[in-house]
Design an enzyme around this catalytic site. Structure first.
Site, PDB file in Angstrom:
ATOM      1  N   GLN A   1       0.873  -1.004   0.085  1.00  0.00           N
ATOM      2  CA  GLN A   1       0.196   0.009  -0.078  1.00  0.00           C
ATOM      3  C   GLN A   1       0.869   1.224  -0.132  1.00  0.00           C
ATOM      4  O   GLN A   1       0.612   2.410  -0.332  1.00  0.00           O
ATOM      5  CB  GLN A   1      -1.309  -0.187   1.262  1.00  0.00           C
ATOM      6  CG  GLN A   1      -1.571  -1.005   1.485  1.00  0.00           C
ATOM      7  CD  GLN A   1      -1.617  -2.078   2.279  1.00  0.00           C
ATOM      8  OE1 GLN A   1      -0.485  -2.536   1.695  1.00  0.00           O
ATOM      9  NE2 GLN A   1      -2.826  -2.502   2.479  1.00  0.00           N
TER      10      GLN A   1
ATOM     11  N   ASP B   1      -6.676   1.759  12.355  1.00  0.00           N
ATOM     12  CA  ASP B   1      -7.229   1.003  12.106  1.00  0.00           C
ATOM     13  C   ASP B   1      -8.657   0.375  13.478  1.00  0.00           C
ATOM     14  O   ASP B   1      -9.662   0.436  13.374  1.00  0.00           O
ATOM     15  CB  ASP B   1      -7.574  -0.280  11.095  1.00  0.00           C
ATOM     16  CG  ASP B   1      -6.789  -0.436  10.391  1.00  0.00           C
ATOM     17  OD1 ASP B   1      -5.662   0.321  10.075  1.00  0.00           O
ATOM     18  OD2 ASP B   1      -8.130  -0.363   9.608  1.00  0.00           O
TER      19      ASP B   1
ATOM     20  N   ASN C   1      -3.097  -1.218  13.542  1.00  0.00           N
ATOM     21  CA  ASN C   1      -2.517  -0.849  12.076  1.00  0.00           C
ATOM     22  C   ASN C   1      -1.848  -1.586  11.564  1.00  0.00           C
ATOM     23  O   ASN C   1      -1.246  -2.570  11.899  1.00  0.00           O
ATOM     24  CB  ASN C   1      -1.455   0.362  11.788  1.00  0.00           C
ATOM     25  CG  ASN C   1      -1.745   1.821  11.146  1.00  0.00           C
ATOM     26  OD1 ASN C   1      -2.815   1.680  10.045  1.00  0.00           O
ATOM     27  ND2 ASN C   1      -0.394   2.274  10.377  1.00  0.00           N
TER      28      ASN C   1
HETATM   29  O1  MRU Z   1      -5.611  -3.132   5.117  1.00  0.00           O
HETATM   30  P1  MRU Z   1      -5.260  -1.951   4.799  1.00  0.00           P
HETATM   31  O2  MRU Z   1      -4.716  -1.176   3.350  1.00  0.00           O
HETATM   32  O3  MRU Z   1      -7.117  -1.706   4.757  1.00  0.00           O
HETATM   33  O4  MRU Z   1      -5.094  -1.587   5.743  1.00  0.00           O
HETATM   34  C1  MRU Z   1      -4.721   0.167   5.682  1.00  0.00           C
HETATM   35  C2  MRU Z   1      -3.982   0.952   6.767  1.00  0.00           C
HETATM   36  O5  MRU Z   1      -3.828   0.331   7.630  1.00  0.00           O
HETATM   37  C3  MRU Z   1      -4.746   2.372   7.597  1.00  0.00           C
HETATM   38  O6  MRU Z   1      -3.065   2.404   8.170  1.00  0.00           O
HETATM   39  C4  MRU Z   1      -6.203   2.597   8.174  1.00  0.00           C
HETATM   40  O7  MRU Z   1      -6.862   2.089   7.522  1.00  0.00           O
HETATM   41  C5  MRU Z   1      -6.259   3.579   8.375  1.00  0.00           C
HETATM   42  S1  MRU Z   1      -6.624   5.102   7.441  1.00  0.00           S
HETATM   43  C6  MRU Z   1      -6.368   5.510   6.973  1.00  0.00           C
END
Ligand code: MRU
Length: 355
Positions: A204, A245, A255
């Site tokens: 990501q 999260d 997170n």
């Molecule tokens: O697995 P993902 O891509 O949904 O994980 C996202 C994250 O860990 C982000 O840092 C978190 O959701 C915060 S988004 C503002």
């Protein structure tokens, strides 16, 4: 129509257009801009589960509209049956991913709106749900702006800011959370540098954070996850900002996997470590990080890179998608209300995620 601002080079992360839910497929970025029309409950569930829409706040907004999509074929039912289906379909969508509290927060809020409505027919109740989903969406944009306002003073000219995963515009419907202070500082003309961890296994950081910051003209450098501590040891990182999260009542937070290592390294080198989030990510019903459910994902995300196997056949794999960072490693939480710290109760009495 609520639409995304401040990120004009891409289609919005999420769009509600005349009853249609349109999602920017984040698994195809940065190469392809593909908009998916999500037309039923199973498609909404899959879009969240398969990370085509991802990032805690974006999942929350998608869930609100997604519940509307899921109820579209129920509008002709008697209202009591519509309500029963609503509970059932909300529980189904809630099972798409476990860690981001924004999913259940948004669905609970949609159900509360339905419970509060005295609508005598299903079509009227459906309209109330659409209205609530639009409110969640509009609030998300405003919350990101607020995080930007409060985080901006942290970024000084010449600073190096490290972030992990994507807590950016793509993870929300506004400026992002971790990226909100970054975009605010960029808008203010401050010259600074961002280091984006690539974020194995789904990249990501490389695919999304590096992409959106580059598109916005921010000075961003992509690094592998293992380089973060080394950059800190060289004095290149003045500040870490990550998203989250779920924040437990005691300030432990979940997170993306790898965040814990970044936090430990930052503590070792005396670097401020901030977590950016809207108050809707505070989960008062979870006492500490030990109670946060961590999503485990499939082996192929680890054994394969871009569709090619890179690990031996039959190897044992663990693939936790998130980790929990103890509150002791956090300098502060950048929220729309200001920079705060646990215990949060008195600051956010009616606004967090009550049980
Ligand atoms: O697995 P993902 O891509 O949904 O994980 C996202 C994250 O860990 C982000 O840092 C978190 O959701 C915060 S988004 C503002």
């Amino acid at each position: 129509m609520v639409s995304q601002r401040n990120f004009p080079t891409l289609a919005p992360t999420i769009e509600w257009r005349d009853g249609d839910l349109l999602l920017l497929d984040q698994t195809r970025l940065p190469h392809d801009i593909v908009i998916e029309h999500v037309a039923d409950a199973a498609a909404v569930w899959r879009a969240i589960h398969e990370l085509r829409v991802r990032g805690a706040p974006a999942i929350g907004v998608a869930a609100g509209y997604g519940l509307c999509v899921a109820m579209q074929d129920a509008r002709a039912l008697p209202v009591a049956e519509f309500r029963a289906e609503l509970e059932r379909r909300a529980a189904y969508l809630d099972s798409a991913r476990p860690t981001a509290v924004n999913l259940s927060w948004s669905l609970k809020r949609m159900l509360r709106r339905a419970h509060a409505s005295d609508a005598r027919d299903s079509a009227t109740l459906y309209d109330a749900l659409v209205d609530e989903a639009k409110r969640i969406h509009a609030e998300d944009i405003a919350l990101c702006e607020g995080i930007g306002v409060h985080g901006l003073p942290l970024i000084e000219a010449g600073a190096g800011v490290l972030t992990h995963c994507n807590a950016g515009a793509l993870a929300t419907t506004g400026l992002g959370t971790a990226t909100a202070p970054i975009y605010a500082a960029h808008r203010a003309g401050i010259a600074f540098k961002v280091y984006a961890d690539e974020t194995r296994p789904l990249l990501q950081g490389a695919r999304l954070t590096a992409f959106e910051l580059q598109q916005a003209g921010v000075d961003v450098t992509l690094v592998i996850d293992g380089a973060a501590a080394s950059l800190m040891s060289q004095g290149r990182v003045d500040l870490v900002i990550v998203g989250t999260d779920r924040v437990a009542a005691n300030g432990d937070f979940a997170n993306k996997i790898g965040t814990l290592g970044v936090a430990i390294a930052a503590k070792y080198f005396g670097i401020p470590f901030y977590v950016a989030c809207p108050s809707s990510t505070l989960d008062f019903s979870t006492a500490s990080g030990a109670q946060i459910e961590i999503e485990e994902r499939g082996d192929a995300e680890v054994t394969h890179l871009a569709g090619q196997r890179v690990a031996p056949q039959g190897i044992a794999v663990r693939n936790p998608a998130f980790d929990v960072t103890p509150h002791a490693l956090v300098t502060g939480f950048i929220t729309e209300r200001g920079i705060v710290n646990a215990p949060f109760e008195r600051l956010f009495e009616a606004e967090g995620n009550a049980a």
